[in-house]
Design an enzyme around this catalytic site. Structure first.
Site, PDB file in Angstrom:
ATOM      1  N   HIS A  80      30.192  36.078  46.638  1.00  0.00           N
ATOM      2  CA  HIS A  80      31.345  36.099  45.738  1.00  0.00           C
ATOM      3  C   HIS A  80      30.991  35.781  44.295  1.00  0.00           C
ATOM      4  CE1 HIS A  80      34.761  36.652  48.484  1.00  0.00           C
ATOM      5  NE2 HIS A  80      34.104  35.909  49.354  1.00  0.00           N
TER       6      HIS A  80
ATOM      7  N   ARG B 114      41.880  30.568  37.537  1.00  0.00           N
ATOM      8  CA  ARG B 114      41.083  29.358  37.358  1.00  0.00           C
ATOM      9  C   ARG B 114      40.511  29.329  35.943  1.00  0.00           C
ATOM     10  NH1 ARG B 114      35.604  28.769  38.861  1.00  0.00           N
ATOM     11  NH2 ARG B 114      35.766  30.821  39.841  1.00  0.00           N
TER      12      ARG B 114
ATOM     13  N   LYS C 239      35.595  33.428  32.290  1.00  0.00           N
ATOM     14  CA  LYS C 239      36.844  34.179  32.355  1.00  0.00           C
ATOM     15  C   LYS C 239      37.468  34.352  30.967  1.00  0.00           C
ATOM     16  CE  LYS C 239      37.817  32.802  37.125  1.00  0.00           C
ATOM     17  NZ  LYS C 239      37.855  34.108  37.803  1.00  0.00           N
TER      18      LYS C 239
ATOM     19  N   THR D  87      41.269  39.360  41.980  1.00  0.00           N
ATOM     20  CA  THR D  87      42.365  39.946  42.762  1.00  0.00           C
ATOM     21  C   THR D  87      43.699  39.823  42.041  1.00  0.00           C
ATOM     22  OG1 THR D  87      42.598  37.869  44.001  1.00  0.00           O
ATOM     23  CG2 THR D  87      41.251  39.606  45.001  1.00  0.00           C
TER      24      THR D  87
ATOM     25  N   LYS E 134      47.268  42.229  42.134  1.00  0.00           N
ATOM     26  CA  LYS E 134      48.647  41.741  42.317  1.00  0.00           C
ATOM     27  C   LYS E 134      49.522  42.180  41.152  1.00  0.00           C
ATOM     28  CE  LYS E 134      46.576  37.766  44.546  1.00  0.00           C
ATOM     29  NZ  LYS E 134      46.041  36.425  44.278  1.00  0.00           N
TER      30      LYS E 134
END
Length: 847
Positions: A369, A561, A566, A668, A672
């Site tokens: 992952h 997170r 990110k 993910t 969504k």
């Protein structure tokens, strides 16, 4: 063979699904389970009664599923994960049973509001983010596709911390998710197992002349399983999520207590229970590292013993373990299970090494992952030896045999030996868990096409060159039951009226929505449903933060997170750029936006916590400035979790997926958001690439460097200062921050986040800034054209079908697990008769 019973003669009124039966059962649980008259029941009493009413109906299917699996030749998936972020159970189970409307009507007939009852459920915070949420989606899909499966994990007494924001900073408090009990779980004390830790090993020769090893532990704890039913959508299959709690072998020492040592009398209980107290204890200290390793070993040791018990129940010899179980490692946390299965087979069941290794390799598969080298778990050798002395011996033997094979395959390549070794020799010796997972598994998969390619070319390149046949790619997915049918009832109703409700179990059917993108009347209904979602979210924001936001503004959302890669801080630089533009030219035209951030920073991750303070500090300045108040709002919604996600994803207009290319394994959230009609702005990273391909270039906003460009820029010598000096807008934004404009005059507070002059920019914010700002201008232009935006929104949803977790699970079944569905026939009883199985001809697929 059991006599079959036709369902029309087998109605067990206790578990019937009619509105009248549900209402009777609910009131019965208020009285008998909660011990209250309906007029005196609290909201929690009402929730508990509703949960038990639904659980009764699950248990009938749960037992039917266990009966169907007994003696089945089909393999069973054993999904090992340190995290299961399941979210609230009640609403999801009502959707999957197909009785959501019936229960709402039954509650209304009793003068009750189902929404208020649903709000009472305390979310089990047994995960940190995407890893745990993926595990939850997979459990839902496994049951929906009728695949025999067990989810194995840890029943943390305290889950992921509760996050509050005080003076702009994250403050953590205890997540007491069990404070009102958990009506969904059943304790199975009769299946408790013992787990050994520490101590030493003894080597000896048995009476047959065989070399043997005996593990003499320093302590032993008891693993007690707690089972929760996981129901599939409109099927009878209910699989099991089995979570383990650590107990002491002797909870109370009576003699020690009588001597007056009251703390000593319960010391073993306290020490043992610490194992499963908290999700991810801070591992900055040696004690924290040791506890994490013990946690990981504890749950896989419990789980593998449980699998061996199930083999015995079915009368299957241990030599066929790999034929019965497909054991999936969800990242490296459960990787020590490879060494544990070898120990069980070699030491406890006296199998020869080669036979045990064949069984182990063919049982285990590994999902990677991460592309971040620091996230590939390693354990200091002295620590590992102290906690798991026998397992270290086994790992060293696996390593010796591996390196012998490498020497033959790659003669003279000493550097390859060092890279492939299970023991890192660089500095302090470490046990490499990703290497163990690769060697001990028959299949290794990435979770998006780009991630899988970079995994083969970089992070796990040596293993790919050693065993290319092991590697495959399976892009992640999310369950449409929770993330659309449950969380977005307005859009669900509109979609189902247009194309039917088959999409809920076959998301590819959303393609039938495409023509409606050109239907102005449908687009108007679509926009109305989404606006109602935004109004509801605006009210949640006001209640939670006190900030009033305009539902007609663009909701620009980044919830995930908090992590440097990110790049939440890149999104904040865009906020500052817009703010600076308004302050410099008050008459400038800017599309009104509400920027909504959410996410938790790990308690020991100072950089991420500073990022939260940066977001809240900018929000404080922007939201107080009357000159921009009607055009820009910035909100940090605290304690982002599954429950909040169910409110946020349906209300977003734009979703930010802006990690540096080559760093996000999949993501993910992007799926969504797309499923709910939001548009994504993103780099060509993770699953963004496949999402853009699916929804179409015109319905995705791409920007930034590609992964090859990132590698090339770094190789040529990346200089962030060059971008800072050459871009006036970037320079103005950075200068505002570094002059202390957003930190009450403190110029150094946010300097660790970006300091281009010091060449500190590990995730290339400066290089991607111009492209990002330019792309955001295109977003604003599109949003200013409502018909165009609505069309894009419909198509984003219509083309998201490939991102269902059902598709991902089918691929796992075909490529890795080699498992077929096992339909479940529902057990019934009539008039108090024994339970019986109905004939296949009458087995309902719909509840």
């Amino acid at each position: 063979m059991k006599e079959s019973v036709r369902p029309e003669h087998a109605d067990d009124t206790r578990t019937a699904l009619s509105g009248a039966s549900l209402r009777r059962a609910f009131l019965d649980h208020v009285f008998h389970t909660q011990g209250k008259l309906p007029g005196h029941a609290s909201q929690n009493d009402l929730y508990q009664a509703a949960a038990h009413t639904v659980r009764d109906r699950l248990v009938q299917r749960w037992i039917s599923t266990a009966e169907a699996y007994l003696g089945q030749p089909s393999r069973t998936v054993a999904y090992l994960s340190a995290e299961f972020l399941m979210g609230p159970h009640l609403g999801n189970n009502l959707i999957n049973l197909g009785i959501f409307d019936e229960v709402r009507e039954a509650m209304a007939a009793a003068g009750l509001d189902l929404d208020r009852i649903l709000e009472q459920e305390v979310e089990p915070g047994l995960g940190n983010g995407g890893l745990g949420r993926l595990a939850a989606c997979f459990m839902d899909s496994l049951a929906t596709l009728e695949i025999p499966a067990l989810g194995y994990g840890i029943r943390y007494e305290y889950g992921i911390f509760q996050q509050t924001i005080i003076d702009g900073m994250q403050v953590e408090s205890t997540d007491t998710w069990l404070r009102n009990g958990n009506p969904w779980e059943i304790q199975r004390s009769e299946w408790a197992v013992q787990v050994r830790l520490g101590g030493h090993t003894e080597h000896y020769t048995d009476d047959r002349g065989h070399y043997r090893v005996r593990w003499v532990p320093a302590k032993t704890v008891v693993g007690v399983p707690f089972d929760s039913p996981i129901l599939g959508y409109r099927v009878n299959t209910v699989n099991t999520l089995r979570l383990w709690r650590a107990d002491a072998t002797e909870a109370f020492d009576f003699h020690t207590f009588n001597r007056g040592d009251y703390l000593g009398a319960v010391s073993k209980k306290v020490t043992s229970e610490n194992l499963t107290k908290v999700l991810y204890p801070n591992d900055e200290t040696s004690q924290g590292k040791e506890l994490r390793l013990e946690q990981q070993y504890f749950f896989v040791a419990c789980s593998l013993q449980d699998m061996l018990r199930l083999l015995a129940v079915d009368g299957i010899p241990v030599t066929r373990f790999h034929e019965k179980f497909a054991v999936q490692l969800n990242d490296t946390h459960p990787a020590v299970g490879i060494a544990e299965l070898m120990r069980l087979l070699v030491d406890d069941h006296d199998l020869p090494w080669n036979e045990a290794w064949h069984i182990t390799q063919n049982a285990f598969a590994y999902t990677n992952h991460t592309l971040l080298p620091e996230a590939l778990e390693q354990w200091p050798l002295p620590l590992f030896a102290r906690v798991l002395p026998r397992h270290l011996e086994i790992i060293l033997e696996i390593n010796a045999r591996l390196l012998d094979e490498v020497r033959i395959r790659f003669y003279g390549d000493e550097s390859r030996l060092a890279r492939l070794s299970l023991i890192s020799e660089y500095g302090e010796k470490q046990v490499r868990m990703a290497n163990l997972a690769c060697v001990g598994s028959h299949a290794i998969n990435g979770v998006a096409e780009l991630h899988s390619r970079l995994m083969r070319e970089d992070v796990l390149k040596d293993f790919y060159e050693m065993w290319p046949e092991k590697f495959t790619s399976i892009t992640n997915g999310v369950t449409p039951r929770r993330w659309l049918a449950l969380s977005n009832p307005r859009l669900t109703r509109l979609v189902s009226e247009a194309i039917g409700d088959g999409w809920i179990s076959d998301l590819a059917q959303l393609r039938a929505l495409e023509p409606y993108a050109e239907d102005a009347g449908f687009r108007e209904q679509w926009q109305a449903a989404r606006h109602q979602n935004k109004v509801a979210l605006a009210e949640l924001v006001r209640e939670t933060t006190g900030v009033v936001v305009d539902p007609s503004s663009m909701f620009d959302v980044m919830v995930k997170r908090i992590h440097e890669y990110k790049r939440q801080h890149l999104a904040v630089l865009h906020v500052i750029a817009l703010y600076h533009r308004i302050k410099s030219d008050p008459g400038t035209e800017i599309q009104p936006r509400t920027f909504l951030f959410g996410g938790k920073a790990a308690p020991g991750y100072a950089y991420a916590k500073l990022m939260i303070r940066f977001i809240t500090s900018v929000a404080d300045v922007v939201n107080r400035d009357p000159q921009v108040r009607d055009r820009l709002k910035v909100v940090f919604l605290p304690n982002f979790n599954v429950t909040y996600g169910q409110r946020i994803y349906p209300a977003a207009d734009l979703a930010e997926q802006i990690s540096l290319a080559g760093k996000e394994a999949s993501g993910t959230g992007n799926m969504k958001f797309a499923m709910n009609g939001a548009l994504n702005i993103g780099t060509m990273d993770g699953a963004n690439i496949e999402l853009r391909e699916a929804v179409g270039n015109d319905n995705f906003f791409p920007f930034g460097l590609t992964a090859p460009e990132v590698y090339g820029l770094r190789a040529s010598g990346y200089d962030p200062a060059a971008y800072y000096h050459s871009n006036p807008q970037l320079r103005a934004v950075i200068d505002l921050v570094q002059q202390g404009f957003f930190s009450r005059g403190d110029p150094g507070l946010f300097r660790p986040l970006f300091d281009p002059q010091q060449r500190h920019d590990p995730y290339l914010l400066m290089a991607d800034f111009a492209s990002y700002i330019e792309c955001q201008e295109k977003v604003s232009q599109a949003f200013a054209e409502p018909a165009r935006w609505q069309r894009m929104s419909v198509l984003s949803c219509a083309r998201s079908g490939r991102f269902s977790s059902d598709r991902a699970i089918r691929e796992y079944c075909e490529r890795i697990w080699h498992i077929e569905p096992v339909p479940v026939r529902l057990l019934h009883r009539a008039s108090g008769a024994p339970w019986q199985v109905e004939s296949p001809a009458h087995a309902p697929r719909a509840a």
